[in-house]
Scaffold this motif. Structure first.
Motif, PDB file in Angstrom:
ATOM      1  N   GLY A 272       0.815  -1.213   0.000  1.00  0.00           N
ATOM      2  CA  GLY A 272       0.000   0.000   0.000  1.00  0.00           C
ATOM      3  C   GLY A 272       0.843   1.254   0.000  1.00  0.00           C
ATOM      4  N   LEU A 273       1.984   1.209   0.686  1.00  0.00           N
ATOM      5  CA  LEU A 273       2.893   2.355   0.704  1.00  0.00           C
ATOM      6  C   LEU A 273       3.485   2.600  -0.677  1.00  0.00           C
ATOM      7  N   LEU A 274       3.867   1.525  -1.356  1.00  0.00           N
ATOM      8  CA  LEU A 274       4.435   1.672  -2.700  1.00  0.00           C
ATOM      9  C   LEU A 274       3.384   2.078  -3.726  1.00  0.00           C
ATOM     10  N   THR A 275       2.131   1.696  -3.486  1.00  0.00           N
ATOM     11  CA  THR A 275       1.057   2.044  -4.418  1.00  0.00           C
ATOM     12  C   THR A 275       0.875   3.551  -4.512  1.00  0.00           C
ATOM     13  N   ALA A 276       1.161   4.245  -3.420  1.00  0.00           N
ATOM     14  CA  ALA A 276       0.977   5.702  -3.411  1.00  0.00           C
ATOM     15  C   ALA A 276       2.032   6.429  -4.236  1.00  0.00           C
ATOM     16  N   VAL A 277       3.147   5.749  -4.566  1.00  0.00           N
ATOM     17  CA  VAL A 277       4.257   6.422  -5.253  1.00  0.00           C
ATOM     18  C   VAL A 277       3.870   6.942  -6.636  1.00  0.00           C
ATOM     19  N   PRO A 278       3.302   6.117  -7.545  1.00  0.00           N
ATOM     20  CA  PRO A 278       2.944   6.668  -8.871  1.00  0.00           C
ATOM     21  C   PRO A 278       1.876   7.751  -8.803  1.00  0.00           C
ATOM     22  N   ILE A 279       0.966   7.651  -7.832  1.00  0.00           N
ATOM     23  CA  ILE A 279      -0.069   8.671  -7.694  1.00  0.00           C
ATOM     24  C   ILE A 279       0.542   9.994  -7.255  1.00  0.00           C
ATOM     25  N   VAL A 280       1.473   9.938  -6.301  1.00  0.00           N
ATOM     26  CA  VAL A 280       2.151  11.158  -5.844  1.00  0.00           C
ATOM     27  C   VAL A 280       2.971  11.771  -6.970  1.00  0.00           C
ATOM     28  N   ILE A 281       3.643  10.926  -7.756  1.00  0.00           N
ATOM     29  CA  ILE A 281       4.451  11.426  -8.880  1.00  0.00           C
ATOM     30  C   ILE A 281       3.564  12.137  -9.905  1.00  0.00           C
ATOM     31  N   LEU A 282       2.427  11.531 -10.233  1.00  0.00           N
ATOM     32  CA  LEU A 282       1.531  12.156 -11.202  1.00  0.00           C
ATOM     33  C   LEU A 282       0.969  13.459 -10.651  1.00  0.00           C
ATOM     34  N   PHE A 283       0.610  13.475  -9.374  1.00  0.00           N
ATOM     35  CA  PHE A 283       0.085  14.703  -8.776  1.00  0.00           C
ATOM     36  C   PHE A 283       1.129  15.814  -8.805  1.00  0.00           C
ATOM     37  N   ALA A 284       2.391  15.480  -8.510  1.00  0.00           N
ATOM     38  CA  ALA A 284       3.458  16.479  -8.549  1.00  0.00           C
ATOM     39  C   ALA A 284       3.682  16.989  -9.973  1.00  0.00           C
ATOM     40  N   ALA A 285       3.552  16.081 -10.970  1.00  0.00           N
ATOM     41  CA  ALA A 285       3.737  16.487 -12.362  1.00  0.00           C
ATOM     42  C   ALA A 285       2.613  17.396 -12.843  1.00  0.00           C
ATOM     43  N   LEU A 286       1.390  17.139 -12.379  1.00  0.00           N
ATOM     44  CA  LEU A 286       0.243  17.923 -12.825  1.00  0.00           C
ATOM     45  C   LEU A 286       0.024  19.177 -11.993  1.00  0.00           C
ATOM     46  N   GLN A 287       0.716  19.294 -10.871  1.00  0.00           N
ATOM     47  CA  GLN A 287       0.509  20.443 -10.005  1.00  0.00           C
ATOM     48  C   GLN A 287       0.871  21.748 -10.708  1.00  0.00           C
ATOM     49  N   LYS A 288       1.923  21.713 -11.534  1.00  0.00           N
ATOM     50  CA  LYS A 288       2.315  22.902 -12.287  1.00  0.00           C
ATOM     51  C   LYS A 288       1.219  23.333 -13.245  1.00  0.00           C
ATOM     52  N   GLN A 289       0.547  22.341 -13.868  1.00  0.00           N
ATOM     53  CA  GLN A 289      -0.557  22.658 -14.775  1.00  0.00           C
ATOM     54  C   GLN A 289      -1.721  23.267 -14.015  1.00  0.00           C
ATOM     55  N   LEU A 290      -1.979  22.774 -12.821  1.00  0.00           N
ATOM     56  CA  LEU A 290      -3.083  23.299 -12.020  1.00  0.00           C
ATOM     57  C   LEU A 290      -2.844  24.746 -11.632  1.00  0.00           C
ATOM     58  N   ILE A 291      -1.576  25.094 -11.390  1.00  0.00           N
ATOM     59  CA  ILE A 291      -1.265  26.448 -10.929  1.00  0.00           C
ATOM     60  C   ILE A 291      -1.140  27.421 -12.090  1.00  0.00           C
ATOM     61  N   SER A 292      -0.419  27.024 -13.149  1.00  0.00           N
ATOM     62  CA  SER A 292      -0.091  27.954 -14.224  1.00  0.00           C
ATOM     63  C   SER A 292      -1.017  27.875 -15.430  1.00  0.00           C
ATOM     64  N   GLY A 293      -1.823  26.821 -15.548  1.00  0.00           N
ATOM     65  CA  GLY A 293      -2.638  26.646 -16.749  1.00  0.00           C
ATOM     66  C   GLY A 293      -3.628  27.757 -16.963  1.00  0.00           C
ATOM     67  N   LEU A 294      -4.306  28.181 -15.899  1.00  0.00           N
ATOM     68  CA  LEU A 294      -5.331  29.221 -16.035  1.00  0.00           C
ATOM     69  C   LEU A 294      -4.724  30.551 -16.444  1.00  0.00           C
ATOM     70  N   ALA A 295      -3.570  30.888 -15.858  1.00  0.00           N
ATOM     71  CA  ALA A 295      -2.918  32.145 -16.189  1.00  0.00           C
ATOM     72  C   ALA A 295      -2.447  32.162 -17.648  1.00  0.00           C
ATOM     73  N   GLN A 296      -1.866  31.040 -18.119  1.00  0.00           N
ATOM     74  CA  GLN A 296      -1.404  30.971 -19.501  1.00  0.00           C
ATOM     75  C   GLN A 296      -2.574  31.063 -20.459  1.00  0.00           C
ATOM     76  N   GLY A 297      -3.683  30.420 -20.134  1.00  0.00           N
ATOM     77  CA  GLY A 297      -4.856  30.452 -21.002  1.00  0.00           C
ATOM     78  C   GLY A 297      -5.453  31.831 -21.100  1.00  0.00           C
ATOM     79  N   SER A 298      -5.482  32.549 -19.985  1.00  0.00           N
ATOM     80  CA  SER A 298      -6.086  33.879 -20.005  1.00  0.00           C
ATOM     81  C   SER A 298      -5.233  34.849 -20.804  1.00  0.00           C
ATOM     82  N   VAL A 299      -3.903  34.659 -20.787  1.00  0.00           N
ATOM     83  CA  VAL A 299      -3.029  35.539 -21.570  1.00  0.00           C
ATOM     84  C   VAL A 299      -3.241  35.296 -23.054  1.00  0.00           C
ATOM     85  N   LYS A 300      -3.337  33.990 -23.436  1.00  0.00           N
ATOM     86  CA  LYS A 300      -3.549  33.683 -24.868  1.00  0.00           C
ATOM     87  C   LYS A 300      -4.911  34.136 -25.327  1.00  0.00           C
ATOM     88  N   GLY A 301      -5.912  34.049 -24.429  1.00  0.00           N
ATOM     89  CA  GLY A 301      -7.249  34.454 -24.843  1.00  0.00           C
ATOM     90  C   GLY A 301      -7.346  35.932 -25.031  1.00  0.00           C
TER      91      GLY A 301
END
Length: 301
Positions: A272-301
Motif C-alpha cells: 500500500g505504501l508503494l502504491t501511493a508512489v505513482p499517484i504522488v508522482i503524477l500529482f506532482a507532475a500535474l501540479q504545475k498545470q493546475l497552478i499555471s494553466g489558467l494564467a497561460q490560457g487567459s493571456v492567450k485568450g
C-alpha cells in the motif's frame, strides 16, 4: 480618549476583530481540524512503521516504536518482490490507468466543448442521459459486461478482460467528466470565441488555441481522477479478472489479507505504501498545470 484612538488605529482594514463567540468558534474549528488530521495521519503512520518493522510476523500488530518491538528491515518489501506477483500487478494497473486517463481526456475534451459551444438536436436529452448514467453504479452492470465481453471476444479473440476493464472505467469517466467539463467551459466567455473567429479561426483552432489552455487545470484534475480510479477499485477487477497474472494492485494486494497461503499483512502495508508512489508522482507532475494553466490560457485568450 487617546487609548480609544490607539485601538481604532490597530484595525485599519475592513476586517473586524473577533468577538468572544468568534474566538470560541475558531477554537472549535482548530480542534476539529487537528482531530481530523490525527484520524488521517495515525493509520498512515502505523502503515509506514509496520512496513519497515522486521519484527512483524504474518499478522499486523499496531503499536508504538519501543525498545525490542521494532527492527528496521526491508524484509516485507523483499517478500513483495520475490514471493508475489507484485511487479506484474503494478504493470497491469499502470497500463489500465494510463489507457483510461488517455481515452477519458481525449474524448471528454471534445464532448465537453461540443456540449458547451454548440446547439444541436438531442442535446438536452443526451445531457439528461449522462446525468442518469452517473447515478447507476458500475458494479450493477456486471452481467452486461460479461455478455458484452463474450460478444466482442468471439469476434476479436485478442480482446482481453483487461481491455474490457479499460472500457468500463473510460465509459464511466466520460459520462461523469463530460458534464463537469461542460460546466467549466460554460464559465468561459463566448466573446473570446467570437474574436478569434473574426480573425479567421475555425472551430478547431478556437478549441486548440483558446479553450484548451484555459481548461487545462480542469483537464489535469480529470486526468488525475481517471488515473487514480484503477488503483483504488477492487470490486470490478475482483469479478472480471480471474487469472493472478492479470490482477490489478488492489486485487493482488488483497490476497495478502485473505489468502492463507500468501497471508502477510505487513507486506500488504508495504504494498500500500508503494502504491501511493505513482499517484504522488503524477500529482506532482500535474501540479504545475493546475497552478499555471489558467494564467497561460487567459493571456492567450
Amino acid at each position: 480618549m487617546k487609548l480609544f484612538r490607539k485601538k481604532q488605529e490597530l484595525y485599519l482594514s475592513d476586517r473586524q476583530p473577533l468577538t468572544t463567540a468568534g474566538k470560541v468558534m475558531l477554537f472549535l474549528n482548530y480542534v476539529l481540524l487537528i482531530g481530523w488530521a490525527f484520524i488521517i495521519v495515525w493509520p498512515l503512520t502505523q502503515m509506514v512503521i509496520s512496513a519497515f518493522n522486521g519484527k512483524q510476523g504474518r499478522y499486523l500488530i499496531l503499536n508504538k516504536i519501543s525498545e525490542g518491538s521494532y527492527e528496521f528491515s526491508f524484509k516485507h518489501f523483499e517478500f513483495l518482490f520475490t514471493e508475489t506477483l507484485y511487479l506484474t500487478w503494478v504493470k497491469n494497473t499502470l497500463i489500465i490507468a494510463l489507457a483510461t486517463a488517455a481515452i477519458t481526456i481525449l474524448i471528454v475534451s471534445f464532448t465537453g466543448y461540443a456540449y458547451s459551444r454548440f446547439r444541436f438536436k438531442g442535446r438536452k436529452a443526451s445531457l439528461m442521459a449522462i446525468m442518469l448514467i452517473q447515478t447507476i453504479p458500475a458494479f450493477a452492470g456486471i452481467t452486461a459486461y460479461y455478455t458484452l465481453h463474450s460478444i466482442i471476444s468471439s469476434v476479436a479473440p485478442l480482446f482481453t478482460r483487461q481491455m474490457m476493464l479499460i472500457l468500463i472505467y473510460s465509459g464511466g469517466g466520460i459520462a461523469a467528466n463530460t458534464f463537469i467539463l461542460k460546466g467549466y467551459m460554460d464559465s468561459i466567455s463566448t466573446e473570446l470565441d467570437d474574436a478569434a473567429k473574426i480573425d479567421g479561426c475555425s472551430n478547431m483552432k478556437v478549441y486548440r488555441l483558446i479553450i484548451m489552455p484555459i481548461v487545462r487545470p480542469m483537464l489535469a484534475i480529470i486526468a488525475l481522477w481517471s488515473f487514480i480510479g484503477p488503483f483504488m477499485d477492487y470490486l470490478l477487477p475482483r469479478v472480471l479478472l480471474t487469472n493472478p497474472n492479470q490482477y490489478t494492485l488492489a486485487q493482488g494486494l488483497y490476497t495478502l489479507m485473505n489468502n492463507r497461503e500468501t497471508l502477510n499483512q505487513p507486506a500488504f502495508a508495504a504494498g500500500g505504501l508503494l502504491t501511493a508512489v505513482p499517484i504522488v508522482i503524477l500529482f506532482a507532475a500535474l501540479q504545475k498545470q493546475l497552478i499555471s494553466g489558467l494564467a497561460q490560457g487567459s493571456v492567450k485568450g
